[in-house]
Design an enzyme around this catalytic site. Structure first.
Site, PDB file in Angstrom:
ATOM      1  CB  SER A 117     -24.160 -21.589 -38.945  1.00  0.00           C
ATOM      2  OG  SER A 117     -25.139 -22.344 -39.844  1.00  0.00           O
ATOM      3  CG  HIS A 118     -25.413 -25.782 -37.569  1.00  0.00           C
ATOM      4  ND1 HIS A 118     -24.450 -25.049 -38.466  1.00  0.00           N
ATOM      5  CD2 HIS A 118     -24.885 -26.648 -36.844  1.00  0.00           C
ATOM      6  CE1 HIS A 118     -23.422 -25.724 -38.134  1.00  0.00           C
ATOM      7  NE2 HIS A 118     -23.474 -26.757 -37.271  1.00  0.00           N
ATOM      8  CG  ASP A 288     -25.229 -21.266 -44.185  1.00  0.00           C
ATOM      9  OD1 ASP A 288     -26.139 -21.822 -43.377  1.00  0.00           O
ATOM     10  OD2 ASP A 288     -24.073 -20.982 -44.233  1.00  0.00           O
ATOM     11  NE  ARG A 289     -25.434 -26.261 -41.622  1.00  0.00           N
ATOM     12  CZ  ARG A 289     -25.000 -27.113 -41.036  1.00  0.00           C
ATOM     13  NH1 ARG A 289     -25.773 -28.230 -40.610  1.00  0.00           N
ATOM     14  NH2 ARG A 289     -23.738 -26.892 -40.671  1.00  0.00           N
ATOM     15  CE  LYS A 385     -23.858 -24.327 -45.304  1.00  0.00           C
ATOM     16  NZ  LYS A 385     -22.781 -23.853 -44.802  1.00  0.00           N
TER      17      LYS A 385
HETATM   18  C1  VG1 Z   1     -20.099 -28.154 -40.577  1.00  0.00           C
HETATM   19  C2  VG1 Z   1     -20.557 -29.017 -41.985  1.00  0.00           C
HETATM   20  C3  VG1 Z   1     -19.862 -28.302 -43.224  1.00  0.00           C
HETATM   21  C4  VG1 Z   1     -20.334 -26.905 -43.330  1.00  0.00           C
HETATM   22  C5  VG1 Z   1     -19.955 -26.139 -42.072  1.00  0.00           C
HETATM   23  C6  VG1 Z   1     -20.646 -25.028 -41.926  1.00  0.00           C
HETATM   24  O1  VG1 Z   1     -18.740 -28.208 -40.454  1.00  0.00           O
HETATM   25  O2  VG1 Z   1     -19.856 -30.291 -41.783  1.00  0.00           O
HETATM   26  O3  VG1 Z   1     -20.308 -29.144 -44.331  1.00  0.00           O
HETATM   27  O4  VG1 Z   1     -19.953 -26.300 -44.444  1.00  0.00           O
HETATM   28  O5  VG1 Z   1     -20.743 -27.059 -40.814  1.00  0.00           O
HETATM   29  O6  VG1 Z   1     -21.977 -24.963 -41.875  1.00  0.00           O
HETATM   30  P1  VG1 Z   1     -18.032 -29.061 -39.459  1.00  0.00           P
HETATM   31  O7  VG1 Z   1     -16.680 -28.781 -39.546  1.00  0.00           O
HETATM   32  O8  VG1 Z   1     -18.626 -29.176 -38.013  1.00  0.00           O
HETATM   33  O9  VG1 Z   1     -18.299 -30.739 -39.844  1.00  0.00           O
HETATM   34  V1  VG1 Z   1     -23.002 -23.400 -41.441  1.00  0.00           V
HETATM   35  O10 VG1 Z   1     -24.663 -23.575 -42.048  1.00  0.00           O
HETATM   36  O11 VG1 Z   1     -22.523 -23.559 -39.985  1.00  0.00           O
HETATM   37  O12 VG1 Z   1     -22.214 -22.108 -42.218  1.00  0.00           O
HETATM   38 CO    CO Z   2     -25.720 -22.065 -41.584  1.00  0.00          CO
END
Ligand code: VG1
Ligand code: CO
Length: 555
Positions: A117-118, A288-289, A385
């Site tokens: 993801s990010h 997704d974000r 998302k």
């Molecule tokens: C983080 C965010 C959460 C989100 C998750 C995956 O998780 O807080 O809201 O759903 O990332 O997003 P955590 O456990 O690090 O707080 V993504 O865009 O990585 O699929």
């Molecule tokens: Co993501």
């Protein structure tokens, strides 16, 4: 003809427990011989026999380093594990929302998404593997726990002896008598879905009418969104070709941190400040974000964004037709959405952090629009998302009301009041130190009388707890989802440890405070929240426990 299957002896690796959103580790961890294969086999062991045998599996990745190699491994292991058909995006690339959509559109039984993801990519960055189930959403905890159990017992994995598949263009490839790989265009099916939700003709007319003085800038941060944003915003909606920046997916995201917030998308914010663009947006590595900006970089918090989209649902054709079934947010997300749900008189849910908790509610037709403070917004059109979807929602609202981003938001605050919100992240904190801080806070959970009734400036503590959630559909229980200190006026301080980091611990502190005084609706959030932030740091003794004086990221 049957395929030649190799059964390779292996030994379990520690720590293959999926977190908030799949298994995320450093690339070098996944590169250990057998590590990736073990986790993929554990996933198949957990689900194949009753679900996937002879059926369809979607595979897609966000284009980060290691995706091409791992896609080929999974295809060969899928063949060996008797999966009937793999549907994969060109060059192995699919955004997370596009995977979710493909699972649903093609009635596949599951998906494997290759993304962290990010988190940063490249040889020194992170990699991740996530399993999604047949509704197109992330596997629920019951399944991820089973995958973990299988990973602890694994003794061998199975892999078919077939050549690497050419993923460079859409085509069908058959192997033996019962296995096929279908390479599909990464973008087509997703665009079809978006066209079924939004009025593209109206959006195109709005974007191209000079009277609207509309111009947009989308930062794809060299993540997977580039080809999707280009096709939709430029080709379909007729915006200028330079309306999308950093739109070539790169294995290392150009060395950046593909997280759409004010810190990591600073380049976009800068460009917005120095230009006349009226709409700005960014998305993360896997698409997704989203982050939404107005003119001169006017920032919309994700908590407000989902509330605005919900309040304006009638301007979005999909919801206008299907009606609004219910609204939901993750627990730390600000309570702005709660007020919209109350006004619209629809069912409302507060779930733990992580998109997987929304799926059951959507499947039960009780949820239409939901969001997380972490720049995640989405609806029941898929089960992830969806960054581009959120941007199209905002465009639809701007077009229908002929208003700027700022106008839309200020009108919203005037109607509903404003929830000031901020999150402080302390990344890569020593795990023991983070755990000691949590243990310290747990004392208040065990003995709320230590805090309840106490006064901190204008805030009086009303309750302290560790958030637990019972799924209203399958009644599964999720404990320890974050420590909450709730004040008499509804303001909240929340502490939780991240479940997506790849090393050490990340502490997240969330602050949410409600304001109705019309003279105080447009303050800087950090100024408005200062007293509560100070209280949060004081109560947790964060600096004492971790040695950290400043957060790594403020959102
Ligand atoms: C983080 C965010 C959460 C989100 C998750 C995956 O998780 O807080 O809201 O759903 O990332 O997003 P955590 O456990 O690090 O707080 V993504 O865009 O990585 O699929
Ligand atoms: Co993501």
């Amino acid at each position: 003809m049957s395929l030649k299957i190799n059964r390779v002896t292996t030994h379990p690796f520690d720590g293959q427990k999926p977190g908030t959103s799949g298994l995320r580790k450093r690339v070098t961890v996944f590169q250990q011989p057998g590590y990736t294969e073990n986790f993929v086999q554990a996933t198949f062991d957990a689900v194949t026999l009753n679900v996937l045998r002879g059926k369809k599996l979607v595979i897609g990745g966000d284009g980060r380093f290691l995706v091409p190699e791992v896609v080929q491994i999974i295809i060969k292991m899928a063949a060996a594990n008797e999966i009937g058909r793999v549907i994969v995006g060109t060059n192995g690339i699919l955004s997370t929302p596009a995977v979710s959509n493909l699972v649903r559109a093609r009635k596949a039984q599951g998906a494997i998404i290759l993304t962290a993801s990010h988190n940063p990519g490249g040889p020194e960055g992170d990699f991740g593997i996530k399993y999604n189930v047949e509704n197109g959403g992330p596997a629920p905890e019951g399944v991820t726990n089973l995958i973990y159990e299988c990973s602890k017992k694994i003794q061998s994995y199975s892999i078919a002896d077939i050549p690497n598949v050419d993923l460079s263009k859409p085509a069908e490839h058959s192997f033996g008598s019962g296995f096929a790989v279908e390479v599909v265009d990464s973008v087509d099916e997703y665009v079809t879905c978006m066209k079924s939700l939004f009025d593209f003709a109206a959006l195109r007319a709005y974007c191209s009418d000079p009277a609207n003085k509309f111009s947009m800038l989308v930062d794809c941060m060299h993540g997977v969104t580039g080809p999707y944003a280009t096709r939709i915003f430029v080709n379909e909606l007729g915006n200028a070709s330079n309306s999308v920046m950093n739109n070539i997916p790169l294995p290392d995201f150009g060395g950046g941190h593909p997280d759409p917030n004010l810190t990591y998308a600073a380049a976009l914010v800068e460009k917005m400040k120095n230009s006349e663009h009226t709409f700005g947006a960014a998305s993360d590595g896997d698409g997704d974000r989203n982050m939404i900006l107005g003119k001169k970089g006017f920032f919309v918090t994700p908590s407000d964004s989902v509330a605005v989209i919900a309040a304006n649902f009638a301007h979005i054709p999909y919801f206008k037709q299907s009606g609004l079934k219910g609204l939901a947010r993750s627990m730390p997300t600000s309570a702005a959405l709660d007020r919209v749900a109350a006004k619209l008189n629809v069912e409302f849910f507060e779930v733990p952090t992580g998109w997987k908790f929304f799926g059951n509610l959507m499947d039960a037709s009780r949820l239409s629009i939901c969001g997380e403070e972490s720049f995640g917004t989405g609806s029941d059109h898929i089960r992830e998302k969806d960054g581009i979807w959120a941007m199209l929602c905002w465009l639809s609202i701007m077009a229908a009301t002929n208003s700027s981003v700022e106008d839309v938001l200020i009108k919203h605050w005037t109607t509903f009041g404003r929830n000031y919100f901020s999150r402080y992240d302390y990344e890569e904190v020593d795990s023991d130190k983070a755990n000691s801080m949590v243990a310290h806070l747990q004392q208040f959970v065990a003995n709320p009388a230590l805090l309840v009734g106490k006064q901190f400036g204008r805030f009086t503590v009303a309750s302290v707890d560790d958030f637990a959630y019972t799924d209203p559909v399958d009644h599964s229980v999720s404990l320890h989802q974050g420590i909450r200190i709730i004040f008499a006026d509804g303001s909240r301080i929340i502490y939780r440890l991240s479940g997506t980091g790849s090393s050490g611990a990340t502490i997240r502190v969330y602050i949410d405070s409600f304001e109705t005084d019309s003279a105080k609706l447009t303050m800087d959030a950090q100024v408005a929240l200062k007293p509560l932030i100070e209280t949060a740091l004081e109560l947790s003794k964060l600096t004492e426990f971790t040695g950290r004086k400043e957060p790594t990221v403020i959102t």
